[in-house]
Design a protein around this motif. Sequence first.
Motif, PDB file in Angstrom:
ATOM      1  N   ALA A   1       0.818  -1.221   0.000  1.00  0.00           N
ATOM      2  CA  ALA A   1       0.000   0.000   0.000  1.00  0.00           C
ATOM      3  C   ALA A   1       0.851   1.269   0.000  1.00  0.00           C
ATOM      4  CB  ALA A   1      -0.876  -0.002   1.242  1.00  0.00           C
TER       5      ALA A   1
ATOM      6  N   GLU B   1      -4.183   3.308   1.278  1.00  0.00           N
ATOM      7  CA  GLU B   1      -5.153   3.219   2.370  1.00  0.00           C
ATOM      8  C   GLU B   1      -6.465   3.874   1.947  1.00  0.00           C
ATOM      9  OE1 GLU B   1      -3.948   5.405   5.799  1.00  0.00           O
ATOM     10  OE2 GLU B   1      -3.755   7.279   4.714  1.00  0.00           O
TER      11      GLU B   1
ATOM     12  N   GLN C   1      -6.636  -1.757   1.038  1.00  0.00           N
ATOM     13  CA  GLN C   1      -6.195  -1.491   2.413  1.00  0.00           C
ATOM     14  C   GLN C   1      -7.204  -0.571   3.094  1.00  0.00           C
ATOM     15  OE1 GLN C   1      -2.834   1.092   3.843  1.00  0.00           O
ATOM     16  NE2 GLN C   1      -1.957  -0.855   4.499  1.00  0.00           N
TER      17      GLN C   1
ATOM     18  N   GLN D   1      -4.902  -1.623   7.919  1.00  0.00           N
ATOM     19  CA  GLN D   1      -3.651  -0.979   8.323  1.00  0.00           C
ATOM     20  C   GLN D   1      -3.678  -0.941   9.837  1.00  0.00           C
ATOM     21  OE1 GLN D   1      -1.213   1.741   9.148  1.00  0.00           O
ATOM     22  NE2 GLN D   1      -1.222   2.935   7.251  1.00  0.00           N
TER      23      GLN D   1
ATOM     24  N   ARG E   1      -1.754  -5.394   8.619  1.00  0.00           N
ATOM     25  CA  ARG E   1      -0.369  -4.908   8.587  1.00  0.00           C
ATOM     26  C   ARG E   1      -0.004  -4.371   9.970  1.00  0.00           C
ATOM     27  NH1 ARG E   1       2.540  -0.861   4.138  1.00  0.00           N
ATOM     28  NH2 ARG E   1       4.500  -1.984   4.304  1.00  0.00           N
TER      29      ARG E   1
ATOM     30  N   SER F   1       5.390  -3.525   8.682  1.00  0.00           N
ATOM     31  CA  SER F   1       5.946  -2.207   8.397  1.00  0.00           C
ATOM     32  C   SER F   1       6.805  -1.832   9.605  1.00  0.00           C
ATOM     33  CB  SER F   1       4.821  -1.202   8.148  1.00  0.00           C
ATOM     34  OG  SER F   1       5.361   0.065   7.830  1.00  0.00           O
TER      35      SER F   1
ATOM     36  N   VAL G   1       9.155  -6.018   4.099  1.00  0.00           N
ATOM     37  CA  VAL G   1       9.248  -4.753   3.352  1.00  0.00           C
ATOM     38  C   VAL G   1      10.490  -3.992   3.793  1.00  0.00           C
ATOM     39  CG1 VAL G   1       8.056  -3.160   4.942  1.00  0.00           C
ATOM     40  CG2 VAL G   1       7.705  -2.911   2.476  1.00  0.00           C
TER      41      VAL G   1
ATOM     42  N   ILE H   1      13.882  -3.059  -0.207  1.00  0.00           N
ATOM     43  CA  ILE H   1      14.283  -4.259  -0.940  1.00  0.00           C
ATOM     44  C   ILE H   1      14.042  -3.890  -2.390  1.00  0.00           C
ATOM     45  CG2 ILE H   1      13.848  -6.720  -1.305  1.00  0.00           C
ATOM     46  CD1 ILE H   1      12.723  -6.695   1.605  1.00  0.00           C
TER      47      ILE H   1
ATOM     48  N   GLY I   1       7.351  -7.202  -0.016  1.00  0.00           N
ATOM     49  CA  GLY I   1       6.794  -5.920  -0.450  1.00  0.00           C
ATOM     50  C   GLY I   1       7.900  -5.114  -1.112  1.00  0.00           C
TER      51      GLY I   1
ATOM     52  N   VAL J   1       7.819  -1.638  -2.954  1.00  0.00           N
ATOM     53  CA  VAL J   1       6.946  -0.549  -3.368  1.00  0.00           C
ATOM     54  C   VAL J   1       7.684   0.387  -4.311  1.00  0.00           C
ATOM     55  CG1 VAL J   1       5.584   1.410  -2.555  1.00  0.00           C
ATOM     56  CG2 VAL J   1       5.573  -0.740  -1.294  1.00  0.00           C
TER      57      VAL J   1
ATOM     58  N   VAL K   1       4.095  13.361  -2.670  1.00  0.00           N
ATOM     59  CA  VAL K   1       2.873  13.073  -1.920  1.00  0.00           C
ATOM     60  C   VAL K   1       2.826  13.917  -0.640  1.00  0.00           C
ATOM     61  CG1 VAL K   1       1.803  11.255  -0.551  1.00  0.00           C
ATOM     62  CG2 VAL K   1       2.448  10.795  -2.901  1.00  0.00           C
TER      63      VAL K   1
HETATM   64  C1  LIG Z   1       4.440   7.559  -1.266  1.00  0.00           C
HETATM   65  C2  LIG Z   1       4.230   6.468  -0.250  1.00  0.00           C
HETATM   66  C3  LIG Z   1       2.999   6.378   0.413  1.00  0.00           C
HETATM   67  C4  LIG Z   1       2.743   5.338   1.325  1.00  0.00           C
HETATM   68  N1  LIG Z   1       1.485   5.168   1.859  1.00  0.00           N
HETATM   69  C5  LIG Z   1       1.186   4.027   2.566  1.00  0.00           C
HETATM   70  C6  LIG Z   1      -0.160   3.674   2.921  1.00  0.00           C
HETATM   71  O1  LIG Z   1      -1.128   4.328   2.535  1.00  0.00           O
HETATM   72  N2  LIG Z   1      -0.351   2.565   3.682  1.00  0.00           N
HETATM   73  C7  LIG Z   1       0.683   1.765   4.072  1.00  0.00           C
HETATM   74  O2  LIG Z   1       0.457   0.768   4.770  1.00  0.00           O
HETATM   75  N3  LIG Z   1       1.956   2.050   3.707  1.00  0.00           N
HETATM   76  C8  LIG Z   1       2.235   3.136   2.955  1.00  0.00           C
HETATM   77  N4  LIG Z   1       3.521   3.371   2.525  1.00  0.00           N
HETATM   78  C9  LIG Z   1       4.610   2.469   2.948  1.00  0.00           C
HETATM   79  C10 LIG Z   1       4.875   1.380   1.909  1.00  0.00           C
HETATM   80  O3  LIG Z   1       3.861   0.413   1.888  1.00  0.00           O
HETATM   81  C11 LIG Z   1       6.205   0.662   2.208  1.00  0.00           C
HETATM   82  O4  LIG Z   1       6.140   0.130   3.491  1.00  0.00           O
HETATM   83  C12 LIG Z   1       7.415   1.593   2.100  1.00  0.00           C
HETATM   84  O5  LIG Z   1       7.402   2.286   0.877  1.00  0.00           O
HETATM   85  C13 LIG Z   1       8.722   0.808   2.201  1.00  0.00           C
HETATM   86  O6  LIG Z   1       8.807  -0.117   1.160  1.00  0.00           O
HETATM   87  P1  LIG Z   1       9.841   0.065  -0.080  1.00  0.00           P
HETATM   88  O7  LIG Z   1      11.178   0.270   0.520  1.00  0.00           O
HETATM   89  O8  LIG Z   1       9.698  -1.197  -0.852  1.00  0.00           O
HETATM   90  O9  LIG Z   1       9.398   1.270  -0.834  1.00  0.00           O
HETATM   91  C14 LIG Z   1       3.780   4.407   1.620  1.00  0.00           C
HETATM   92  C15 LIG Z   1       5.020   4.520   0.953  1.00  0.00           C
HETATM   93  C16 LIG Z   1       5.248   5.526   0.023  1.00  0.00           C
HETATM   94  C17 LIG Z   1       6.593   5.588  -0.691  1.00  0.00           C
END
Ligand SMILES: Cc1cc2nc3c(=O)[nH]c(=O)nc-3n(C[C@H](O)[C@H](O)[C@H](O)COP(=O)(O)O)c2cc1C
Length: 652
Positions: A27, A61, A103, A168, A221, A256, A296, A299, A318, A320, A355
């Motif tokens: 997410a 979310e 989510q 969440q 989560r 997370s 997560v 990675i 995860g 992202v 964002v």
């Molecule tokens: C722009 C942005 C917005 C995010 N919004 C959410 C969210 O709405 N809900 C959530 O559980 N995590 C959110 N996250 C966290 C991501 O799910 C993830 O845990 C985080 O980016 C680390 O993963 P990565 O290193 O693979 O990017 C967000 C991450 C980013 C970059």
Amino acid sequence: MSKQFPYLSSPIKIGNIQLRNRVVFSAHLTNFAERNLPGERHAYYYGERAKGGAGLIITEELSVHPSDHAYEKLVDAFSAEALPGYRMITGMVHQYGARIFAQLNHNGNQGTGLYNQLAVWGASPVADPLFCEVPKEIDQVEIDELIRFYAKSALLAQEGGFDGVEFQGSHSSLLRQFLSPYTNRRRDGYGGSAEGRIRLLREVGQAVREAVGPDFCLGIRLSGEEFVDQGLTLNDVVDIARSIEGMDLFNYLNTSVGIATHALYLVEGPMCLPPAYAVYMSSAIKQAVKLPVITVGRIKDPHQGEQVLRQGHADLVGMVRAQISDAYFARKSFNGQEELIRGCLSCNQDCIGRVGLNQTIGCVQNPAVGKEKIWGQGMVKPAPRTKQVYVIGGGPAGMQAALAAAQRGHRVSLFEKDHELGGQVRFASRLPYRSEFGDHIRNLLNELKTVPVQVYLGHEIRSEEVAEKSPDAVIVATGSLPQALPVPGCDQKNVLTVLQLLTQDVPLGEKVLIVDQLGFYQATGVAEMLADQGKKVEILSSSLYVGQGLGRTLDLDLWYQRARKKQIVLTPNVSFLGVDGDTVKGIHNYSGQQLLWEHIDHVVLAVPHRANDAFYFSLKGKVRELYRIGDCVAPRRLDAAVSEGFKTGSAL
Ligand SMILES: Cc1cc2nc3c(=O)[nH]c(=O)nc-3n(C[C@H](O)[C@H](O)[C@H](O)COP(=O)(O)O)c2cc1C
Ligand code: SF4
């Protein structure tokens, strides 16, 4: 299944849902919502990642209750008006073989009453450190309503075609605020003990399970650790995970880190944190439960993902930002095209950076983010007529323009006066903790190998020569140069720019003063580099605090911690007036007090650049089509260089 990545590419079942591989697009909010509803932009965005091979996508979310309006573009999951958008999203994702969960969340005290002009809701009246609004401790009537709204929202998600929902309960959520003794100080049945604090989650889980039936996938989560006094530790969270498994309501656990409004840099780790920095948390949880666990945290290449799974730290990964940066990450990984992945830099500049400024999500490397409908793979068609294109300047703008033009089928020649491509990104990546920024050039070099671009290195082509050769189109990407400051003493021998420092071998004296008029890594990075060499370093900044731009990229906290250890002196709110010998003059912005720094060996200027546009103007009117892109138009950051390169190259 991929031979190279057998764990990452292997299918897995979560509840009754079969996933084709273990790559999860977890997410993250996009700010694409219009009138707080999901729509076409979401559908193309998620659809592109499904097409790109992701196994599971989890939406941003979606808020379950009107009392939660933490930011302007939060999607209302409790409204039936979300259904058309949901159907567009799930239809698009399923078409490409991925599965998708919604989510669901309530941000609780990690929000504001600014939008809905209501008190924020909380487990107890404990103000969040970022929003600083004391929440209303929700009573039984509100708890009952919240539970009903979770069930209603889950049912709507099911109707909208989702394969499951995820609560969440992690870095920004009311559910975590109830789970944690840091925010839950209640004395009723929803607080007081671990059993009391988990009660809300159990009741929400029961209501949702009852609403959606036994076959719909349900996950939660959790933050592996809160990292605050009285907050949840990893041991506490492992116990919570065991209790959740014991409820027999959930099909998987996602993970997370930390609390988003306390230390966001732990949630979206910048490049100074080690890759896979949070895996130890999912690992501890996985050892304690049988439910599938998603990990997560930075990675970003398939080898890291494969290793995490092979070593048994999680069941799914995860990734992202890796898939924001390259929507085709999974497909390229599993098709032996790993070197063509536009690997994420963990720079945070345009994903979380945009964002956080209430803009739609973007990526410095991927101009198609949020514009998949027009720029997604296959959307830019081959050119009707092949043109001869000259690109002048081999920084990121020129490289991207050459690549995009060649991908449309044009005959492209790329001229660079230096002996290497990459422009100023090469120098920026020499700064401490910034080396991954240089991966952008490596990514582009790999992609350039797939197209027939003629690259001329060490070739400073003259405009007369270009005019004489008369190509169909010329794209000028000659970058920028430091501006001369209109203050006395800047032409002294002991004054140099950041670019001079990084490109020339200038031996510096012991005491160095950095004048920062940019607020970004130029000053903070150089300061760290010089402090590492044993210099006494001070940064003068006219901003309210040194390194203002680092807040946007989540590097601020960790840079300040390092700066303190390295004894870098930080002096904000001062305007630079000039240099006289070894004395620097400044003035305090608010008091007007004149200030002097004496016995300074060298002054380093982190100052605005000017467009290096002479070549462009010398060609004006002499060739059929002439364009300029990137810093050569106006000095900006990587996102502008890449997107203008892409737009111009693919429009020829
Ligand atoms: C722009 C942005 C917005 C995010 N919004 C959410 C969210 O709405 N809900 C959530 O559980 N995590 C959110 N996250 C966290 C991501 O799910 C993830 O845990 C985080 O980016 C680390 O993963 P990565 O290193 O693979 O990017 C967000 C991450 C980013 C970059
Ligand atoms: S902006 Fe930077 S951190 Fe964000 S996805 Fe793109 S490359 Fe990765």
